[in-house]
Design a protein around this motif. Structure first.
Motif, short mmCIF file in Angstrom:
data_model
loop_
_atom_site.label_atom_id
_atom_site.label_comp_id
_atom_site.label_asym_id
_atom_site.label_seq_id
_atom_site.Cartn_x
_atom_site.Cartn_y
_atom_site.Cartn_z
N GLU A 44 42.29 -50.59 27.89
CA GLU A 44 43.49 -50.54 28.37
C GLU A 44 44.52 -49.83 27.40
O GLU A 44 45.75 -49.95 27.59
CB GLU A 44 43.97 -51.97 28.79
N ASP A 45 44.01 -49.30 26.42
CA ASP A 45 44.81 -48.62 25.38
C ASP A 45 45.13 -47.20 25.70
O ASP A 45 44.35 -46.48 25.42
CB ASP A 45 44.05 -48.66 24.07
N GLU A 46 46.50 -47.13 26.36
CA GLU A 46 47.18 -45.80 26.71
C GLU A 46 47.09 -45.09 25.65
O GLU A 46 47.27 -43.69 25.81
CB GLU A 46 48.36 -45.97 27.81
N ASP A 47 47.23 -45.44 24.33
CA ASP A 47 47.56 -44.68 23.27
C ASP A 47 46.48 -44.30 22.48
O ASP A 47 46.70 -43.62 21.39
CB ASP A 47 48.87 -45.37 22.30
N HIS A 48 45.47 -44.47 22.97
CA HIS A 48 44.13 -44.15 22.39
C HIS A 48 43.99 -42.94 21.90
O HIS A 48 44.23 -42.01 22.93
CB HIS A 48 42.89 -44.66 23.14
#
Length: 133
Positions: A44-48
């Motif tokens: 769920e890490d949109e900033d990955h």
């Protein structure tokens, strides 16, 4: 040569299979598998940091699908049948369309949906009115 290009050149043989638009089904399948793996890794890490790669591969897959696997257009009645099935609804669950006999006539093609019914259905299912037109 810049340090960035040196790094890219050193790793290109490993990265290049993921950075090519699909030209055939094999390429497409490879990208779909890679996207699945990336999404599992990213969660769920949109900033990955790999999210931009997900975006690129996703756009290429979507473009391939639009060109090679176009979605068939469904009629308003076909869409209504599908939504009723998905929501576990019967004809009597659609009072905004009319009585059960009216809904039956709509579903059998004997009667067309009118604008009032379409607006009610759009609101009921949370979709645009164009869905039923």
């Amino acid at each position: 040569m810049s340090p960035l290009i040196e790094q890219v050149a050193a790793h290109w043989e490993f990265v290049s299979p993921l950075l090519r638009k699909p030209r055939n089904e094999e390429d497409y399948d490879r990208l779909v598998a890679a996207l699945d793996e990336l999404l599992e890794l990213i969660g769920e890490d949109e900033d990955h940091p790999l999210m931009s790669l997900v975006d690129i591969i996703g756009e290429w897959i979507e473009a391939w699908d639009h060109q090679h696997r176009p979605m068939p257009k469904a009629s308003g009645v076909e869409t209504l049948r599908y939504l009723m099935r998905e929501h576990g609804m019967s004809q009597s669950d659609l009072p905004g369309v009319g009585t059960q006999s009216v809904v039956s006539e709509v579903l059998s093609g004997k009667r067309q949906l009118n604008l009032r019914q379409i607006r009610w259905l759009a609101g009921r299912f949370g979709v645009s009115v164009e869905t039923f037109i």
